[in-house]
Write an enzyme that holds these catalytic residues in place. Structure first.
Site, short mmCIF file in Angstrom:
data_model
loop_
_atom_site.label_atom_id
_atom_site.label_comp_id
_atom_site.label_asym_id
_atom_site.label_seq_id
_atom_site.Cartn_x
_atom_site.Cartn_y
_atom_site.Cartn_z
N ASP A 261 1.48 -72.62 46.88
CA ASP A 261 2.75 -72.68 47.62
C ASP A 261 2.74 -71.64 48.73
OD1 ASP A 261 2.93 -70.51 45.73
OD2 ASP A 261 5.11 -70.49 45.94
N GLU B 207 4.52 -68.94 43.30
CA GLU B 207 4.33 -67.49 43.48
C GLU B 207 5.32 -66.94 44.48
OE1 GLU B 207 2.84 -63.59 44.72
OE2 GLU B 207 3.28 -65.31 45.98
#
Ligand code: BES
Ligand code: MN
Ligand code: MN
Length: 456
Positions: A88, A152
């Site tokens: 991500d 994250e």
């Protein structure tokens, strides 16, 4: 080493093209609009792991975005490396400041410009390609497990459960992460610590509705002014944080440790010029590297309230808000600091306003060992590929999962990052040097070689 170089040389273009394809996915975990894209990115990563030769590849569902797992167990008696990374990325805003679109990777001056180029797609993908290289050249000396997550950048909320529920599957001797920075390519370094984080939102409310600033202004406190004063009071004249008890648990470094940190190459004029500032700022009594790597800090990440559209609107706003984060160092605890902040911030509110504090997420600080076999393997690998011993540094950023791996699995981490602080992580025009990408793919197999050798 020659075999590694040859393989990279022969597969250069494809390795780059694959990364560019990965960078085309707008995998923005913070924005629900991109949900499908984030999930497609996980599928892409899983397929690339399979293509590279991983077994038992699985896109593991979580309450949020999936975690991609894959492994190659060559011999259960051999050491095992758990590679962690994240697919991500941060939102690319403000879009108008990008020279080329964030999800249409563009190469200029041998650098790849795209959101995620360095943080962390460009960096974790080096591990996928290094794994492919070791598979193709029959040189994988250890077992390898991949765990690439998709949350994250929003605090890894679901990773903790996954780790707890998969302790056996994730068993490993070391966690290897490339999601940090080096000083420069001329001064290769290894980060040996990460700061923790407490992230909160505050809301200051004055009158029960937005008011005409002429009709009521002067008689009613403006929450934006009050919020600004409250925030300003959080640092004293030495730029130390004024929250009572904030520094109580901070582990002070020995003079030797401070000297080591200050011996790393640092050019203040260059540092300032790169950022376009005339003077630096920070806690009195500490150098720049100490301030960013070893001292706790408090930052306003966003502040808003009232009218922020085009032109003028005379209004006395009802509310003002801010997002505030604190970076933590050993032995501070995220929960404790969050509570100290909330209590203090509420206590300094004047009677004209009401204050709400909402904790968003947190993570614990870590220091990684420098006397372990894994750290020595990383040192030797970098020394060989860069021709220079890496300098140990303390990173200012946070990767909350590192403390979690230690607490839940009892495994220590090696932070072998190949980015640069100036790669514009979380900023417009994020970049990653193509040289660093290939250098990483070259160094990683050496890590495995030395980790296996030193483990014997
Ligand atoms: N890769 C960064 C952390 C980082 C960057 C460490 C540079 C050392 C050097 C990571 O993706 C990140 O941005 N972490 C967040 C914390 C997270 C909980 C949102 C951070 O540090 O703000
Ligand atoms: Mn990252
Ligand atoms: Mn990041």
């Amino acid at each position: 080493m020659q075999q590694i170089k040859n393989y990279i040389e022969q597969n250069k273009q494809r390795m780059l093209d694959e990364l560019l394809n990965l960078l085309r996915f707008p995998s923005i975990s913070a924005d629900p609009k991109y949900k499908d894209d984030v999930i497609k990115t996980a599928d892409f990563v899983a397929q690339k792991l399979r293509d590279a030769g991983a077994d038992n590849v699985e896109v593991c569902p979580t309450a949020g975005y999936p975690i991609v797992y894959g492994e190659k167990i060559i011999n259960p008696a051999k050491p095992t490396v758990l590679v962690y990374g994240h697919y991500d990325v941060q939102p690319p805003d403000p879009l108008e400041l990008w020279h080329t679109p964030p999800f249409e990777p563009s190469i200029r001056d041998n650098k790849i410009f795209a959101r995620g180029a360095c943080d962390d797609k460009g960096q974790f993908y080096m591990h996928v390609k290094a794994f492919e290289l070791m598979m193709q050249t029959h040189t994988l000396p250890c077992n390898i497990k991949f765990m690439i997550e998709g949350e994250e950048e929003v605090g890894s909320d679901n990773l903790g459960h996954f780790v707890q529920a998969n302790k056996e599957r994730l068993k490993a001797d070391v966690v290897l992460i490339s999601d940090t920075a080096m000083i420069s390519m001329e001064h290769p370094s290894l980060e040996t610590g990460l700061r923790g984080l407490s992230y909160l939102e505050v809301e200051v409310t004055g009158p029960n509705r937005d008011l005409h600033s002429g009709v009521y202004g002067g008689a009613v406190a403006n929450p934006a002014t009050i919020l600004a004063k409250m925030i300003a009071s959080l640092h004293d004249e030495n730029n130390r944080i004024t929250i009572p008890g904030f520094y109580d648990d901070v582990l002070n470094l020995t003079q030797d440790e401070r000297d080591a940190i200050n011996s790393a190459p640092y050019d203040e004029a260059e540092y300032k010029a790169d950022l376009g500032v005339d003077e630096l700022w920070g806690e009195k009594g500490y150098s720049t590297f100490e301030r960013t790597g070893t001292r706790p800090t408090l930052e306003v990440n966003g502040i808003w309230g009232g009218y922020i559209g085009e032109g003028a609107k005379t209004v006395l706003p009802s509310k003002a808000n801010a997002k505030i984060s604190m970076r933590l160092v050993p032995n501070q605890s995220s929960d404790k600091i969050t509570k100290l902040f909330a209590d203090h911030f509420t206590s300094i509110a004047p009677p004209y306003v009401k204050v709400k504090v909402n904790a968003l997420h947190g993570g614990e600080p870590v220091v990684t060992p420098t006397d372990s076999i894994a750290y020595q393997a990383a040192q030797k690998a970098i020394a060989e590929s860069f021709g220079k011993e890496p300098i140990p540094t303390r990173g200012g950023g946070s990767i909350p999962i590192v403390a979690l791996f230690e607490a839940e699995l009892g495994i220590k981490t090696v932070l072998m990052g190949f980015g640069l602080d100036s790669d514009n992580l979380h900023s417009p025009n994020e970049k990653y040097d193509i040289y660093n990408y290939y250098k990483g793919i070259e160094t990683i197999p050496l890590f495995y070689k030395y980790f296996d050798e030193l483990s014997k």
